[in-house]
Enzyme design. Sequence first.
Site, PDB file in Angstrom:
ATOM      1  N   ASP A  46     -50.999  19.623 -28.806  1.00 50.75           N
ATOM      2  CA  ASP A  46     -49.592  19.713 -28.404  1.00 50.75           C
ATOM      3  C   ASP A  46     -48.732  18.702 -29.156  1.00 50.75           C
ATOM      4  O   ASP A  46     -49.240  17.712 -29.688  1.00 50.75           O
ATOM      5  CB  ASP A  46     -49.455  19.439 -26.895  1.00 50.75           C
TER       6      ASP A  46
HETATM    7  N1  URA Z   1     -55.307  20.181 -24.054  1.00 56.41           N
HETATM    8  C1  URA Z   1     -53.982  20.042 -23.857  1.00 56.41           C
HETATM    9  O1  URA Z   1     -53.482  20.245 -22.758  1.00 56.41           O
HETATM   10  N2  URA Z   1     -53.224  19.693 -24.919  1.00 56.41           N
HETATM   11  C2  URA Z   1     -53.729  19.432 -26.128  1.00 56.41           C
HETATM   12  O2  URA Z   1     -52.982  19.098 -27.038  1.00 56.41           O
HETATM   13  C3  URA Z   1     -55.109  19.579 -26.318  1.00 56.41           C
HETATM   14  C4  URA Z   1     -55.875  19.943 -25.259  1.00 56.41           C
END
Ligand code: URA
Length: 242
Positions: free
Chosen positions: A102
Site C-alpha cells: 500500500d
Molecule cells: N497487507 C496490507 O494490508 N497492506 C500491505 O501493503 C501489504 C499487506
Amino acid sequence: MERLQKVMAHAGVASRRKSEEIIEEGRVKVNGKVVTELGTKVSAGDEVSVDGIPIVTEQKVYVLLNKPRETISTVDDPKDRETVLDLVDAIEERIYPVGRLDWDTTGALLLTNDGELSYRLTHPSYEFPKTYVVKADGWVSKKMGHQLARGVIIDGEKTAPAHVTILSYDGKADTTMVKITLHEGKNHQVKNMFEAIGTPVEKLTREAFGFLTTEGLPSGEWRFLTPHEVKQLWHMVNEDVE
Ligand code: URA
C-alpha cells in the site's frame, strides 16, 4: 537470433512444446504480424506478443527495494503520485513490482521482469512467506494473536494459517507491535485482518519477502539480487534450476 518457441519459453510464457502449439494456433505475433511457422527466428529487438500481450525478451533483472511511505506500487498512477518505479529509474529493463504494498506501507519489495517467477511468488498455491511488522491501535491479546494465526473471516473467506508473534505493548500509547508471516497476499490483507479483530493497523512494514530483508538498505534505496538469491527464490517455489 533464436527460435521463437525458445524465446517464449525463456520469457516464461510456457514450455517449448506448449509454445509451439501456441504458435501453431496463430496466437503469436512478431512485430505485429501473426506467425505460425515453427522455424521462425527472432532477435532481441523484435516485439513478440502472445494473445496481444507483449512478452519480455530482455535480460532478467531482479531488484530489492526498501519502499518508503507515500509511494505507490502500481506501474502507473492516474493521480500522478510517485511510484516505486520512479525510485529505480536507473534500470532500463521494464521491471515491475511483484505484488503490491500500500501507499503507506514500507519495506521489502521485489521488482523484476521475470514473469514466471513473479507469478509463482504471488500465487497463493506456492505459499511464499511474507513477514510484516505491525503497529496496531489497542491491545492485541494472546488470544487475538491466536485468532489471527488460525485465520479470520474477510469478505466471507477465512484467511490461511499465519505465524504470529506479539512483540510488545505500549500502555501509554495503547499500541501493540506484532510480527505476522502470511503465505498468501490478498489486497490489504494485513490491514483487514487487524481490522477484523478490532485493532486497526497504524503502521505497517514488510520486514521480509521470503528470506530477503531490507537490512542494510536505507528507505528508498535498492540493490540487485545476487544470482544465488535468485536461485534460492526459484527453489522456494519448486522450480528445478539448471
Ligand atoms: N497487507 C496490507 O494490508 N497492506 C500491505 O501493503 C501489504 C499487506
